[in-house]
Design a protein around this motif. Structure first.
Motif, PDB file in Angstrom:
ATOM      1  N   GLU A  75     -20.760 -27.645 -12.873  1.00 39.89           N
ATOM      2  CA  GLU A  75     -20.195 -28.837 -12.268  1.00 39.89           C
ATOM      3  C   GLU A  75     -18.669 -28.804 -12.371  1.00 39.89           C
ATOM      4  O   GLU A  75     -18.107 -28.006 -13.117  1.00 39.89           O
ATOM      5  N   ARG A  76     -18.025 -29.695 -11.625  1.00 44.08           N
ATOM      6  CA  ARG A  76     -16.579 -29.829 -11.686  1.00 44.08           C
ATOM      7  C   ARG A  76     -16.241 -31.311 -11.787  1.00 44.08           C
ATOM      8  O   ARG A  76     -16.881 -32.123 -11.102  1.00 44.08           O
ATOM      9  N   PRO A  77     -15.295 -31.692 -12.622  1.00 44.78           N
ATOM     10  CA  PRO A  77     -14.964 -33.124 -12.758  1.00 44.78           C
ATOM     11  C   PRO A  77     -14.157 -33.624 -11.564  1.00 44.78           C
ATOM     12  O   PRO A  77     -12.958 -33.895 -11.652  1.00 44.78           O
ATOM     13  N   ASP A  78     -14.838 -33.773 -10.429  1.00 44.24           N
ATOM     14  CA  ASP A  78     -14.140 -34.087  -9.191  1.00 44.24           C
ATOM     15  C   ASP A  78     -13.469 -35.452  -9.210  1.00 44.24           C
ATOM     16  O   ASP A  78     -12.441 -35.644  -8.557  1.00 44.24           O
ATOM     17  N   ALA A  79     -14.040 -36.416  -9.908  1.00 42.78           N
ATOM     18  CA  ALA A  79     -13.426 -37.744  -9.933  1.00 42.78           C
ATOM     19  C   ALA A  79     -12.033 -37.674 -10.558  1.00 42.78           C
ATOM     20  O   ALA A  79     -11.073 -38.246 -10.028  1.00 42.78           O
ATOM     21  N   MET A  80     -11.912 -36.971 -11.676  1.00 43.55           N
ATOM     22  CA  MET A  80     -10.617 -36.821 -12.330  1.00 43.55           C
ATOM     23  C   MET A  80      -9.650 -36.043 -11.445  1.00 43.55           C
ATOM     24  O   MET A  80      -8.489 -36.433 -11.267  1.00 43.55           O
ATOM     25  N   LEU A  81     -10.127 -34.947 -10.855  1.00 40.70           N
ATOM     26  CA  LEU A  81      -9.272 -34.122 -10.008  1.00 40.70           C
ATOM     27  C   LEU A  81      -8.816 -34.890  -8.771  1.00 40.70           C
ATOM     28  O   LEU A  81      -7.647 -34.780  -8.354  1.00 40.70           O
ATOM     29  N   ASN A  82      -9.706 -35.663  -8.194  1.00 41.13           N
ATOM     30  CA  ASN A  82      -9.350 -36.426  -6.997  1.00 41.13           C
ATOM     31  C   ASN A  82      -8.270 -37.443  -7.300  1.00 41.13           C
ATOM     32  O   ASN A  82      -7.329 -37.637  -6.516  1.00 41.13           O
ATOM     33  N   ARG A  83      -8.373 -38.100  -8.445  1.00 38.05           N
ATOM     34  CA  ARG A  83      -7.365 -39.102  -8.831  1.00 38.05           C
ATOM     35  C   ARG A  83      -5.994 -38.447  -8.984  1.00 38.05           C
ATOM     36  O   ARG A  83      -4.979 -38.962  -8.501  1.00 38.05           O
ATOM     37  N   ILE A  84      -5.955 -37.294  -9.670  1.00 36.08           N
ATOM     38  CA  ILE A  84      -4.685 -36.590  -9.863  1.00 36.08           C
ATOM     39  C   ILE A  84      -4.129 -36.127  -8.525  1.00 36.08           C
ATOM     40  O   ILE A  84      -2.921 -36.233  -8.258  1.00 36.08           O
ATOM     41  N   ALA A  85      -4.998 -35.593  -7.654  1.00 37.81           N
ATOM     42  CA  ALA A  85      -4.546 -35.068  -6.369  1.00 37.81           C
ATOM     43  C   ALA A  85      -3.913 -36.153  -5.507  1.00 37.81           C
ATOM     44  O   ALA A  85      -2.916 -35.916  -4.819  1.00 37.81           O
ATOM     45  N   HIS A  86      -4.484 -37.343  -5.508  1.00 34.61           N
ATOM     46  CA  HIS A  86      -3.888 -38.438  -4.744  1.00 34.61           C
ATOM     47  C   HIS A  86      -2.498 -38.776  -5.278  1.00 34.61           C
ATOM     48  O   HIS A  86      -1.565 -39.016  -4.481  1.00 34.61           O
ATOM     49  N   LYS A  87      -2.337 -38.813  -6.609  1.00 33.19           N
ATOM     50  CA  LYS A  87      -1.008 -39.066  -7.179  1.00 33.19           C
ATOM     51  C   LYS A  87      -0.037 -37.981  -6.739  1.00 33.19           C
ATOM     52  O   LYS A  87       1.105 -38.257  -6.340  1.00 33.19           O
ATOM     53  N   HIS A  88      -0.473 -36.723  -6.821  1.00 29.88           N
ATOM     54  CA  HIS A  88       0.388 -35.613  -6.439  1.00 29.88           C
ATOM     55  C   HIS A  88       0.777 -35.682  -4.963  1.00 29.88           C
ATOM     56  O   HIS A  88       1.928 -35.435  -4.604  1.00 29.88           O
ATOM     57  N   ALA A  89      -0.192 -35.997  -4.103  1.00 36.73           N
ATOM     58  CA  ALA A  89       0.107 -36.073  -2.674  1.00 36.73           C
ATOM     59  C   ALA A  89       1.129 -37.162  -2.389  1.00 36.73           C
ATOM     60  O   ALA A  89       2.024 -36.987  -1.550  1.00 36.73           O
ATOM     61  N   SER A  90       1.025 -38.281  -3.092  1.00 41.17           N
ATOM     62  CA  SER A  90       1.974 -39.373  -2.861  1.00 41.17           C
ATOM     63  C   SER A  90       3.381 -39.012  -3.330  1.00 41.17           C
ATOM     64  O   SER A  90       4.356 -39.632  -2.916  1.00 41.17           O
ATOM     65  N   LEU A  91       3.491 -37.991  -4.181  1.00 40.64           N
ATOM     66  CA  LEU A  91       4.793 -37.515  -4.658  1.00 40.64           C
ATOM     67  C   LEU A  91       5.300 -36.322  -3.848  1.00 40.64           C
ATOM     68  O   LEU A  91       6.433 -35.870  -4.055  1.00 40.64           O
ATOM     69  N   GLY A  92       4.455 -35.774  -2.986  1.00 39.88           N
ATOM     70  CA  GLY A  92       4.863 -34.623  -2.204  1.00 39.88           C
ATOM     71  C   GLY A  92       4.819 -33.312  -2.958  1.00 39.88           C
ATOM     72  O   GLY A  92       5.613 -32.402  -2.691  1.00 39.88           O
ATOM     73  N   ILE A  93       3.897 -33.186  -3.912  1.00 43.30           N
ATOM     74  CA  ILE A  93       3.772 -31.948  -4.684  1.00 43.30           C
ATOM     75  C   ILE A  93       3.309 -30.818  -3.764  1.00 43.30           C
ATOM     76  O   ILE A  93       2.469 -31.009  -2.888  1.00 43.30           O
ATOM     77  N   THR A  94       3.869 -29.603  -3.970  1.00 47.48           N
ATOM     78  CA  THR A  94       3.539 -28.449  -3.141  1.00 47.48           C
ATOM     79  C   THR A  94       2.915 -27.348  -3.995  1.00 47.48           C
ATOM     80  O   THR A  94       3.107 -27.308  -5.220  1.00 47.48           O
ATOM     81  N   PRO A  95       2.168 -26.414  -3.377  1.00 47.89           N
ATOM     82  CA  PRO A  95       1.452 -25.385  -4.148  1.00 47.89           C
ATOM     83  C   PRO A  95       2.341 -24.543  -5.041  1.00 47.89           C
ATOM     84  O   PRO A  95       1.952 -24.192  -6.165  1.00 47.89           O
ATOM     85  N   GLU A  96       3.563 -24.201  -4.584  1.00 47.08           N
ATOM     86  CA  GLU A  96       4.414 -23.327  -5.396  1.00 47.08           C
ATOM     87  C   GLU A  96       4.826 -23.974  -6.716  1.00 47.08           C
ATOM     88  O   GLU A  96       5.147 -23.273  -7.680  1.00 47.08           O
ATOM     89  N   GLN A  97       4.782 -25.302  -6.799  1.00 45.98           N
ATOM     90  CA  GLN A  97       5.159 -25.961  -8.047  1.00 45.98           C
ATOM     91  C   GLN A  97       4.153 -25.681  -9.159  1.00 45.98           C
ATOM     92  O   GLN A  97       4.487 -25.777 -10.334  1.00 45.98           O
ATOM     93  N   TYR A  98       2.919 -25.332  -8.800  1.00 46.98           N
ATOM     94  CA  TYR A  98       1.918 -25.025  -9.824  1.00 46.98           C
ATOM     95  C   TYR A  98       2.263 -23.739 -10.578  1.00 46.98           C
ATOM     96  O   TYR A  98       1.903 -23.592 -11.747  1.00 46.98           O
ATOM     97  N   ARG A  99       2.922 -22.806  -9.913  1.00 45.82           N
ATOM     98  CA  ARG A  99       3.333 -21.585 -10.615  1.00 45.82           C
ATOM     99  C   ARG A  99       4.436 -21.878 -11.613  1.00 45.82           C
ATOM    100  O   ARG A  99       4.472 -21.320 -12.711  1.00 45.82           O
ATOM    101  N   THR A 100       5.347 -22.767 -11.251  1.00 47.29           N
ATOM    102  CA  THR A 100       6.388 -23.184 -12.189  1.00 47.29           C
ATOM    103  C   THR A 100       5.781 -23.850 -13.411  1.00 47.29           C
ATOM    104  O   THR A 100       6.165 -23.571 -14.551  1.00 47.29           O
ATOM    105  N   VAL A 101       4.816 -24.723 -13.175  1.00 53.66           N
ATOM    106  CA  VAL A 101       4.134 -25.398 -14.280  1.00 53.66           C
ATOM    107  C   VAL A 101       3.430 -24.375 -15.170  1.00 53.66           C
ATOM    108  O   VAL A 101       3.527 -24.439 -16.407  1.00 53.66           O
ATOM    109  N   ARG A 102       2.750 -23.409 -14.567  1.00 51.96           N
ATOM    110  CA  ARG A 102       2.023 -22.413 -15.346  1.00 51.96           C
ATOM    111  C   ARG A 102       2.969 -21.641 -16.257  1.00 51.96           C
ATOM    112  O   ARG A 102       2.667 -21.404 -17.431  1.00 51.96           O
ATOM    113  N   THR A 103       4.130 -21.262 -15.758  1.00 49.36           N
ATOM    114  CA  THR A 103       5.101 -20.499 -16.551  1.00 49.36           C
ATOM    115  C   THR A 103       5.486 -21.245 -17.820  1.00 49.36           C
ATOM    116  O   THR A 103       5.440 -20.695 -18.927  1.00 49.36           O
TER     117      THR A 103
END
Length: 398
Positions: A75-103
């Motif tokens: 299973e995947r905790p989709d409810a938690m992921l969906n909530r975070i994704a909506h916050k990120h979308a409202s901030l304009g988060i882009t895929p390349e920022q995830y690599r910066t976070v990972r570093t």
């Protein structure tokens, strides 16, 4: 799904990582902002960083996601992921920022845990990170596509066409697109991000629920002034209250948010406290406009009637529904207010119809208490939905 090798390693190291995840989150943000100071100035909420709530939310989400992966591998905790994704979308988060976070996240993990982070351990937690990151990237891509925009292209200029002082500390700002175009569609309960330029040049962002229903002539946000003085926790609400007037322009995101009113004729309960009333008003107005026939139970808690923002709308919209009741609790009620509606919200005497779908918004202790009462009255856990203003600390609170 985690690989078998990674599952074994994550399960073995989860207690150590979980015990240190708060310190890891703190070191992560220190490293991130040292390397990219513009992120603190123009993206992350400085108030949440100052109070530590954003670190708590990050730590809680990482621990919850990893725990879910090892305990529920299919299973995947989709409810938690969906909530975070909506916050990120409202901030304009882009895929390349995830690599910066990972570093910076993995540098913080290595710094805190030291020699315990072997190549095997790093590889296993790298799987965890990218499972979570890629799920968020995919969900955010869908959210952007639904709006017909490229990743991150969510900001538009809106004009303030009206301002209403609801209480001493709450104001409603009526908005329209500055280009004269049509306001974007949204679902009852969703929010927008608002970015303002502060005196020090920072462009800080906060989320505010749309307090009018979809289709209303003028979309509106209702903002409570946070009394933080010049400290970061109240700088944006203070700026809006002190400086923004009719005719001013605001940078506003497209609407997002996963606390939305479901379609259908099920009974509905709308529970709010304080400024948490705003998404509930949008839902209530929509229910009244669409002629909802099933029972609607409106419950709200506040310090006093004078502090109850949009109280007249709360009562008026409830009265427009065929089968709706409103119950208000006040810590400091006006004379003649019911004694059993004084103090903290107590739903023991409120009839909750079978099959009720409940929507909650307010401070976390309030929502946890209301959820407990609803469960005790037979409301199904899957039918209880909530919105947190600011970082979601529900998981972090245990």
């Amino acid at each position: 799904m985690l690989s078998e090798t990674a599952t074994v390693t994550v399960r073995a190291t989860l207690p150590a990582v979980g015990a240190a995840v708060g310190e890891i989150a703190e070191r992560f943000y220190q490293r991130l902002f040292d390397a990219h100071p513009s992120l603190l100035r123009d993206l992350f909420n400085r108030g949440n960083q100052a109070t530590g709530t954003q670190r708590q939310a990050l730590a809680g989400s990482i621990a919850a996601f990893a725990t879910h992966l090892v305990n529920h591998p299919d299973e995947r905790p989709d409810a938690m992921l969906n909530r975070i994704a909506h916050k990120h979308a409202s901030l304009g988060i882009t895929p390349e920022q995830y690599r910066t976070v990972r570093t910076h996240l993995f540098a913080a993990i290595a710094e805190v845990l030291g020699d315990a982070v072997t190549a095997e351990v790093e590889a296993a937690w790298d799987e965890v990170y990218w499972l979570m990151a890629n799920a968020l990237i995919a969900t955010e891509a869908r959210l952007y596509a639904e709006r017909g925009v490229l990743a991150g292209d969510v900001w538009r200029s809106w004009e303030v066409v009206g301002r209403v002082e609801e209480t001493a500390d709450v104001a409603t700002f009526q908005l329209r697109p500055a280009d004269g175009g049509k306001a974007p569609d949204f679902r009852p309960g969703q929010y927008v991000s608002v970015q303002v330029e502060l005196p020090d040049g920072a462009r800080q962002i906060r989320q505010y629920s749309l307090s009018r229903a979809p289709g209303a002539q003028l979309p509106s946000i209702t903002v409570k002034r946070v009394h933080g003085g010049d400290t970061p926790d109240g700088e944006v609400s203070g700026h809006l209250h002190a400086r923004v007037r009719e005719g001013d322009l605001l940078s506003v995101s497209l609407p997002y948010g996963d606390l939305v009113l479901a379609d259908g004729d099920a009974p509905v309960l709308l529970a709010s406290a304080g400024i948490g009333v705003t998404p509930m008003l949008s839902m209530l107005e929509h229910l009244a406009a669409t002629g909802h026939r099933a029972p609607v139970t409106v419950v709200h808690a506040d310090r006093s009637p004078e502090d109850h923002a949009l109280r007249t709308d709360h009562e008026h919209l409830t009265g427009k529904l065929a089968s709706a009741t409103a119950h208000f609790w006040y810590e400091h009620p006006e004379p003649g207010h019911r004694a059993d509606r004084t103090g903290l919200m107590d739903l023991s005497s409120v009839e909750i119809p079978p099959g009720t779908r409940a929507y909650l918004c307010g401070p976390l202790p309030f929502m946890r208490a209301v959820r407990t009462q609803l469960l005790a009255q037979g409301v199904a856990p899957a039918d209880i939905h909530y919105e947190v203003f600011g970082p979601d600390l529900w998981l972090a609170a245990g």
